[in-house]
Enzyme design. Structure first.
Site, PDB file in Angstrom:
ATOM      1  N   ASN A   1      -1.245 -10.599   9.293  1.00  0.00           N
ATOM      2  CA  ASN A   1      -0.641  -9.699  10.274  1.00  0.00           C
ATOM      3  C   ASN A   1      -1.646  -9.524  11.419  1.00  0.00           C
ATOM      4  O   ASN A   1      -2.603  -8.775  11.305  1.00  0.00           O
ATOM      5  CB  ASN A   1      -0.338  -8.350   9.596  1.00  0.00           C
ATOM      6  CG  ASN A   1       0.155  -7.301  10.574  1.00  0.00           C
ATOM      7  OD1 ASN A   1       0.498  -7.611  11.715  1.00  0.00           O
ATOM      8  ND2 ASN A   1       0.198  -6.052  10.126  1.00  0.00           N
ATOM      9  N   TRP A   2      -1.363 -10.237  12.506  1.00  0.00           N
ATOM     10  CA  TRP A   2      -2.312 -10.208  13.633  1.00  0.00           C
ATOM     11  C   TRP A   2      -2.252  -8.902  14.419  1.00  0.00           C
ATOM     12  O   TRP A   2      -3.076  -8.666  15.300  1.00  0.00           O
ATOM     13  CB  TRP A   2      -2.011 -11.364  14.595  1.00  0.00           C
ATOM     14  CG  TRP A   2      -2.499 -12.703  14.118  1.00  0.00           C
ATOM     15  CD1 TRP A   2      -3.128 -12.983  12.934  1.00  0.00           C
ATOM     16  CD2 TRP A   2      -2.392 -13.952  14.823  1.00  0.00           C
ATOM     17  NE1 TRP A   2      -3.415 -14.328  12.853  1.00  0.00           N
ATOM     18  CE2 TRP A   2      -2.973 -14.943  14.007  1.00  0.00           C
ATOM     19  CE3 TRP A   2      -1.855 -14.324  16.046  1.00  0.00           C
ATOM     20  CZ2 TRP A   2      -3.043 -16.280  14.383  1.00  0.00           C
ATOM     21  CZ3 TRP A   2      -1.913 -15.657  16.440  1.00  0.00           C
ATOM     22  CH2 TRP A   2      -2.504 -16.629  15.612  1.00  0.00           C
ATOM     23  N   LYS A   3      -1.234  -8.104  14.170  1.00  0.00           N
ATOM     24  CA  LYS A   3      -1.022  -6.864  14.937  1.00  0.00           C
ATOM     25  C   LYS A   3      -1.038  -7.188  16.444  1.00  0.00           C
ATOM     26  O   LYS A   3      -0.610  -8.285  16.829  1.00  0.00           O
ATOM     27  CB  LYS A   3      -2.057  -5.808  14.536  1.00  0.00           C
ATOM     28  CG  LYS A   3      -2.073  -5.605  13.013  1.00  0.00           C
ATOM     29  CD  LYS A   3      -2.846  -4.410  12.568  1.00  0.00           C
ATOM     30  CE  LYS A   3      -2.782  -4.303  11.048  1.00  0.00           C
ATOM     31  NZ  LYS A   3      -3.438  -3.118  10.514  1.00  0.00           N
TER      32      LYS A   3
ATOM     33  N   HIS B   1       5.949  -1.024   8.329  1.00  0.00           N
ATOM     34  CA  HIS B   1       4.489  -0.960   8.309  1.00  0.00           C
ATOM     35  C   HIS B   1       4.065   0.464   8.676  1.00  0.00           C
ATOM     36  O   HIS B   1       4.687   1.106   9.529  1.00  0.00           O
ATOM     37  CB  HIS B   1       3.908  -1.969   9.309  1.00  0.00           C
ATOM     38  CG  HIS B   1       2.421  -2.111   9.176  1.00  0.00           C
ATOM     39  ND1 HIS B   1       1.555  -1.169   9.694  1.00  0.00           N
ATOM     40  CD2 HIS B   1       1.661  -3.039   8.551  1.00  0.00           C
ATOM     41  CE1 HIS B   1       0.317  -1.530   9.395  1.00  0.00           C
ATOM     42  NE2 HIS B   1       0.350  -2.665   8.706  1.00  0.00           N
TER      43      HIS B   1
ATOM     44  N   GLU C   1       1.830   1.639  10.479  1.00  0.00           N
ATOM     45  CA  GLU C   1       1.583   1.879  11.911  1.00  0.00           C
ATOM     46  C   GLU C   1       2.896   2.104  12.656  1.00  0.00           C
ATOM     47  O   GLU C   1       2.955   2.921  13.575  1.00  0.00           O
ATOM     48  CB  GLU C   1       0.775   0.704  12.506  1.00  0.00           C
ATOM     49  CG  GLU C   1      -0.679   0.770  12.075  1.00  0.00           C
ATOM     50  CD  GLU C   1      -1.400  -0.569  12.017  1.00  0.00           C
ATOM     51  OE1 GLU C   1      -0.922  -1.545  12.608  1.00  0.00           O
ATOM     52  OE2 GLU C   1      -2.454  -0.630  11.347  1.00  0.00           O
TER      53      GLU C   1
ATOM     54  N   GLU D   1       0.611  -0.944   0.589  1.00  0.00           N
ATOM     55  CA  GLU D   1      -0.503  -0.769   1.521  1.00  0.00           C
ATOM     56  C   GLU D   1      -0.894   0.705   1.572  1.00  0.00           C
ATOM     57  O   GLU D   1      -0.318   1.472   2.372  1.00  0.00           O
ATOM     58  CB  GLU D   1      -0.089  -1.216   2.929  1.00  0.00           C
ATOM     59  CG  GLU D   1       0.223  -2.690   3.026  1.00  0.00           C
ATOM     60  CD  GLU D   1      -0.066  -3.218   4.423  1.00  0.00           C
ATOM     61  OE1 GLU D   1      -0.864  -4.147   4.527  1.00  0.00           O
ATOM     62  OE2 GLU D   1       0.468  -2.675   5.405  1.00  0.00           O
TER      63      GLU D   1
ATOM     64  N   GLY E   1      -7.427  -0.952   7.563  1.00  0.00           N
ATOM     65  CA  GLY E   1      -8.386  -0.991   8.667  1.00  0.00           C
ATOM     66  C   GLY E   1      -9.601  -0.102   8.479  1.00  0.00           C
ATOM     67  O   GLY E   1     -10.334   0.169   9.418  1.00  0.00           O
TER      68      GLY E   1
ATOM     69  N   SER F   1      -7.569  -3.634   4.043  1.00  0.00           N
ATOM     70  CA  SER F   1      -8.957  -4.096   4.048  1.00  0.00           C
ATOM     71  C   SER F   1      -9.224  -5.248   3.076  1.00  0.00           C
ATOM     72  O   SER F   1     -10.279  -5.306   2.435  1.00  0.00           O
ATOM     73  CB  SER F   1      -9.908  -2.929   3.777  1.00  0.00           C
ATOM     74  OG  SER F   1      -9.809  -1.962   4.806  1.00  0.00           O
TER      75      SER F   1
ATOM     76  N   GLY G   1      -4.744  -7.836   7.595  1.00  0.00           N
ATOM     77  CA  GLY G   1      -4.800  -7.489   9.006  1.00  0.00           C
ATOM     78  C   GLY G   1      -6.077  -8.034   9.626  1.00  0.00           C
ATOM     79  O   GLY G   1      -6.200  -9.232   9.916  1.00  0.00           O
ATOM     80  N   GLY G   2      -7.073  -7.167   9.782  1.00  0.00           N
ATOM     81  CA  GLY G   2      -8.328  -7.506  10.456  1.00  0.00           C
ATOM     82  C   GLY G   2      -8.921  -8.863  10.095  1.00  0.00           C
ATOM     83  O   GLY G   2      -9.247  -9.659  10.993  1.00  0.00           O
TER      84      GLY G   2
HETATM   85  P1  PGA Z   1      -6.219  -4.468   7.355  1.00  0.00           P
HETATM   86  O1  PGA Z   1      -4.658  -4.278   7.704  1.00  0.00           O
HETATM   87  O2  PGA Z   1      -6.335  -5.720   6.536  1.00  0.00           O
HETATM   88  O3  PGA Z   1      -6.893  -4.582   8.687  1.00  0.00           O
HETATM   89  O4  PGA Z   1      -6.633  -3.268   6.575  1.00  0.00           O
HETATM   90  C1  PGA Z   1      -3.661  -4.536   6.761  1.00  0.00           C
HETATM   91  C2  PGA Z   1      -2.304  -4.239   7.351  1.00  0.00           C
HETATM   92  O5  PGA Z   1      -2.188  -3.271   8.116  1.00  0.00           O
HETATM   93  O6  PGA Z   1      -1.325  -4.956   7.082  1.00  0.00           O
END
Ligand code: PGA
Length: 255
Positions: free
Chosen positions: A11-13, A98, A100, A170, A176, A216, A237-238
């Site tokens: 997930n590149w966001k 998600h 966010e 999650e 993050g 994470s 994500g990151g």
């Molecule tokens: P993260 O994000 O790996 O940066 O914690 C995961 C996500 O939000 O899908």
């Protein structure tokens, strides 16, 4: 026991532009060229989807996903993107709910539910994200929160569509933050999610459905998490922004 194929998603966001897609894929595909038997999903931003779609057209090893879409079919919804538009670009997966989107963009359980139905109608596989806040966990409410999120989101889905939905557990406190759930903590919640699915459908579907862990995930902790039989993959994500790090995580799914 049901043998579930692992699924690792990036997930590149709101990161990486369209011109960064080709160099990323070149490195990632080289690093993972000997890897088989795992589903890999790349989830870039909307503007990078056409380029990724073009580059992955002849590569069945990496599927394309989208981070969001509208549950409306079409019409006067300025700024929105429909499931049909994504399908047209060979998008096979879509993130739904998600944290966010829930927290920053007011995505309610009702919207999440509508999106799940819409995704299935267009034969796009939804990745339904669920998870509790730190406060909810501290108050012993984590399971209650998950149960509610799952039951509202998955209501009225046919058994077939349910089995074809991916769930991403999650925990919000892990996203993050660098603070991952331990394999034991994640497994306990994954096991609980399967119990809820069993209640919504039946045992076979609860055994079939794939549940990713997200929050994470890095090359350093992926192996430990992914060797747990209840954890069927990762939503990253990151760490997925670096093609080598993401490749390491995909490799970790091989045990
Ligand atoms: P993260 O994000 O790996 O940066 O914690 C995961 C996500 O939000 O899908």
């Amino acid at each position: 026991m049901y043998l579930r194929k692992k699924i690792i998603a990036a997930n590149w966001k709101m990161n990486l532009t369209s011109s960064e897609v080709a160099p990323y894929l070149e490195t990632f595909l080289l690093e993972t060229k000997h890897i088989e038997g795992v589903d890999v999903v790349l989830i870039p931003s909307f503007t990078s989807i056409p380029k990724a779609s073009e580059l992955l057209e002849k590569n069945p090893k990496v599927r394309l996903g989208a981070q969001n879409f509208s549950f409306h079919e079409k019409g006067a919804f300025t700024g929105e993107v429909s499931a049909g538009m994504l399908r047209d670009l060979f998008v096979r997966y879509v993130l739904v709910g998600h944290s966010e989107r829930r927290e920053l963009f007011g995505e309610t359980d009702h919207i999440v539910h509508q999106k799940l139905l819409t995704a299935h109608r267009h034969e796009i596989r939804p990745i339904l994200c669920v998870g509790e806040t730190l406060e909810e966990r501290k108050n012993g409410k984590a399971k209650q929160v998950l149960e509610h999120q799952l039951k509202v989101a998955l209501a009225d889905l046919s058994h077939e569509d349910l089995a074809d939905t991916i769930i991403a557990y999650e925990p919000i406190w892990a996203i993050g933050t660098g603070c991952t759930a331990t394999a034991a903590e994640a497994s306990e919640m994954h096991h609980f999610i399967r119990e809820v699915i069993k209640e919504l459908a039946h045992k076979e579907i609860s055994q079939k459905i794939r549940i990713q862990y997200g929050g994470s995930v890095t090359p350093a902790n992926a192996r430990e998490l992914l060797k747990s039989p209840d954890i069927d993959g990762a939503l990253v994500g990151g760490a997925s922004l670096d093609p080598r790090a993401f490749a390491e995580i995909v490799k970790a799914s091989q045990g």
